[in-house]
Design an enzyme around this catalytic site. Structure first.
Site, PDB file in Angstrom:
ATOM      1  N   LYS A   1       0.812  -1.217   0.000  1.00 57.38           N
ATOM      2  CA  LYS A   1       0.000   0.000   0.000  1.00 57.38           C
ATOM      3  C   LYS A   1       0.848   1.272   0.000  1.00 57.38           C
ATOM      4  CE  LYS A   1      -4.152  -2.010   2.058  1.00 57.38           C
ATOM      5  NZ  LYS A   1      -3.706  -3.411   2.040  1.00 57.38           N
TER       6      LYS A   1
ATOM      7  N   GLU B   1      -6.444   1.934  -2.532  1.00 56.36           N
ATOM      8  CA  GLU B   1      -5.521   0.833  -2.766  1.00 56.36           C
ATOM      9  C   GLU B   1      -5.966   0.091  -4.015  1.00 56.36           C
ATOM     10  OE1 GLU B   1      -5.806  -2.467   0.035  1.00 56.36           O
ATOM     11  OE2 GLU B   1      -7.727  -1.692   0.707  1.00 56.36           O
TER      12      GLU B   1
ATOM     13  N   ASN C   1      -6.372  -3.825  -5.322  1.00 56.33           N
ATOM     14  CA  ASN C   1      -6.338  -5.247  -4.988  1.00 56.33           C
ATOM     15  C   ASN C   1      -6.014  -6.037  -6.247  1.00 56.33           C
ATOM     16  OD1 ASN C   1      -7.159  -5.287  -2.121  1.00 56.33           O
ATOM     17  ND2 ASN C   1      -9.000  -4.322  -2.911  1.00 56.33           N
TER      18      ASN C   1
ATOM     19  N   PHE D   1     -21.322  -9.009  17.173  1.00 52.51           N
ATOM     20  CA  PHE D   1     -20.808  -9.591  15.928  1.00 52.51           C
ATOM     21  C   PHE D   1     -19.552 -10.428  16.164  1.00 52.51           C
ATOM     22  CE2 PHE D   1     -23.225  -5.877  14.614  1.00 52.51           C
ATOM     23  CZ  PHE D   1     -24.021  -6.397  13.606  1.00 52.51           C
TER      24      PHE D   1
END
Length: 666
Positions: A116, A288, A290, A348
């Site tokens: 990155k 970014e 990917n 969660f």
């Protein structure tokens, strides 16, 4: 074309790749750890090779073991899926040396965009708009605090080699930078074997919008529209859609062209995704790139009709793209809901165990609607603590956004999952949330709309009335069944009364039922009527009904004196009683839950990474007590109030189950 393809991954993405390879006539090889011996991707593949113990760092991300499987099977190409080795240049180089095709971009592109820090510098040089930040290496927490102060709070602390929300923290002040820096380094080291960290400005009121690009080895590059990925939790996407409800044609074109410019700047070839942060004025900033297939790629496939996995395989085979930018048309709207093995009622937190029931809605597609479910599990299978908690990606398509949301609601209603905690109720709640329905969303949606976590949906009065009518009609059917089973003589219906009292969500409904062969007419005490029709029979966990002609799908379980009904994010205990039973029930005392306020309970199955306090120590509200790792994420447990630690029952390295007592307080 290749005749044998090895998939260097697991779960739903491995199954997804196998489907396309099969369609292309390519034989497939699966790899698996001991935890995945009976996994769905192993069953689907033509061949399967064991590569080691359950932890990924002893199996799926050990390059030598994957290379040995390639040699053993004679695979000519490898698709890495996402995560694991998908963006590891060492793996791509090893394949190159072996003479095996990598179904992904060139090594130099992975190196340039996979880091990155480097990627932002290249993006700036290519003229791509970037977020302000510090791209150099950061030595320690003190330096991170100094840099954060210069950039200006809030800041985002990110792992250079990161992805999927791992190694990522938002910090609003110095203390959060110090703590977040170390946690990010730890997560990055554990997940990617690379603990380098960088810091950038956190854009407030942001939308997360990404552009799908497709490039070949002949210099061609196209963009396939965008995906809106703003519904995120802990920086991990939960719901995605394509296109974005926010972008206009001009911004879409500008973002697409910048994405292609960046891809060409690094000699990219394959499918890839350029992620942007977009503010309220449609200013966009490179986040970014990917260098792999994205989790959410199905929504792009649904609106373009292009199979991205097939295109990746063809590019890896040296073929030029068969489509140009002018060929790409965006058709309709697609939604994706990520089904996770995590309990929304417990913050969660990850949930593991056996899927005692797993019945996704049927996949179908025509000119007006589509339902697609990419999954890697099956009924009776195990959800492991060693890997990502995603179970499936449920996708719907329709001509408009509103229709796609409606399709998703129905699909979620009919998705049956039992045996583990899961986020289906939360996904249903989002689909009904006014802000989501309007498209007025940012990456802060979940934090803003559910600041205290998800506690289930409180249904409006109209919905409660419908459920009361349905519960009474189902209870009548159950009572008739019960009288038949009991063997009583005579007309069974004489044993089942017409008057009932239904209690749910703190409300009480008095009603009477008049039944006929087609269904039941429910008359409320205020004179209102609802017509209920269904072929539901007692014991069926899914009830498909019509209430005044409108469809309704409920998940139904039996409890004493009624049902557990789950509908659109609500989880209700519904009691159906005779008027006399209701009178008596009102006199019964309520059971008080046990007091656990003096205990720190483990909120999920996990590994104790660190204990930060000791017996006899005084702690303050918000103070860190310990760190628990589960499904590749570190979770910091803090003191809820001031107190003194009486006893510590765990040490670093212990594996604990849900509700195991970690420590006790005086």
């Amino acid at each position: 074309m290749f005749t044998k393809l090895l998939i260097a991954n697991r779960g739903e993405i491995a199954c997804r790749v196998i489907k396309t390879a099969r369609k292309m006539g390519i034989a497939t090889v699966a790899i698996y750890s001991d935890a995945d011996r009976n996994a769905l991707h192993v069953r689907m593949a033509d061949e399967a090779v064991r590569i080691g113990p359950p932890p990924a760092n002893q199996s799926y991300i050990v390059i030598d073991k994957v290379m040995a499987a390639i040699r053993e099977t004679g695979a000519q190409a490898v698709h890495p899926g996402y995560g694991f080795l998908s963006e590891n240049p060492k793996f791509a180089k090893a394949l190159q040396v072996e003479g095996v095709a990598f179904v992904g971009p060139p090594v130099k592109a992975i190196e340039a965009m996979g880091d990155k820090i480097t990627s932002k510098k290249i993006a700036q040089e290519a003229g791509v708009s970037t977020v302000p930040g510090y791209m150099g290496l950061i030595a320690d927490a003190d330096e991170a605090i100094r840099i954060s102060g210069e950039i200006g709070y809030p800041v985002m602390i990110k792992a250079s080699a990161g992805g999927g929300g791992k190694g990522m923290r938002i910090a609003w002040k110095e203390d959060e930078v110090r703590e977040g820096f170390q946690s990010s380094k730890n997560e990055a080291a554990n997940s990617f074997g690379d603990d380098r960290i960088f810091i950038e400005k956190f854009v407030t009121q942001p939308r997360h919008i990404e552009i799908q690009v497709l490039c070949d080895t002949h210099g061609n590059a196209v963009y396939l529209g965008e995906r809106e990925c703003s519904i995120q939790r802990r920086n991990q996407k939960v719901i995605e859609e394509a296109p974005s409800p926010f972008l206009d044609a001009e911004t879409r074109k500008a973002m697409g062209e910048q994405a292609c410019t960046l891809a060409k700047a690094v000699g990219y070839a394959s499918a890839g995704t350029v992620e942007f942060i977009v503010d309220g004025a449609r200013n966009f900033y490179f986040l970014e790139m990917n260098t792999r297939l994205q989790v959410e790629h199905p929504v792009t496939e649904l609106i373009t009709g292009i199979d991205l996995v097939e295109q990746m395989i063809r590019v890896a085979n040296g073929e030029p793209l068969s489509i140009t930018q002018d060929d790409i048309k965006l058709n309709g709207w697609a939604m994706e809901s990520r089904l996770y093995a995590e309990d929304p009622y417990r913050g969660f937190l990850p949930s593991i165990g056996r899927l005692s029931r797993y019945r996704p809605p049927a996949e179908e597609a025509d000119a007006t609607r589509a339902v697609r479910n990419d999954t890697g599990v099956f009924e009776g299978g195990e959800i492991s603590m060693f890997y990502d908690p995603m179970i499936a990606k449920l996708c719907t398509w329709a001509p408009t956004r509103a229709a796609a949301i409606d399709e998703m609601r129905r699909a979620l209603d009919g998705f049956e999952v039992e045996g583990i905690g899961h986020n289906l109720p939360f996904l249903s709640a989002v689909m009904d949330h006014p802000k989501f329905v309007s498209g007025d969303i940012t990456t802060a949606f979940i934090a803003e709309e559910y600041p205290d976590g998800f506690e289930g949906v409180t249904l409006p009065a109209e919905d409660l009335r419908r459920l009361a009518a349905v519960a009474a009609a189902m209870h009548r059917v159950s009572e008739i069944r019960r009288t038949r089973v009991s063997g009583r003589l005579g007309n069974h219906e004489r044993h089942v009364g017409a008057d009932w009292v239904v209690n749910l969500q703190g409300e009480s409904f008095r009603l009477s039922i008049s039944a006929d062969k087609g269904g039941a007419t429910v008359v409320f005490a205020d004179g209102g009527e609802l017509r209920v029709e269904s072929d539901w029979t007692p014991g069926q966990p899914l009830a498909r009904l019509q209430v005044d002609g409108a469809p309704l799908v409920l998940k139904v379980g039996k409890i004493s004196g009624g049902f557990r009904i789950r509908s659109r994010g609500a989880d209700l205990k519904v009691h159906v009683r005779t008027p006399r039973q209701a009178e008596l029930a009102a006199l019964m005392p309520e059971k008080v839950p046990a007091d656990t306020s003096r205990l720190l309970l483990c909120p999920m199955p996990g590994l104790i990474v660190k204990i930060d306090v000791e017996a006899g120590q005084e702690v303050q509200e918000g103070q860190t007590l310990c760190t628990v790792e589960a499904m590749k994420m570190e979770n910091i447990l803090r003191a809820e109030r001031r107190g003194v630690v009486a006893r510590v029952n765990a040490v670093a390295g212990d594996s604990l189950a849900v509700d195991d007592v970690i420590m006790e307080f005086e």
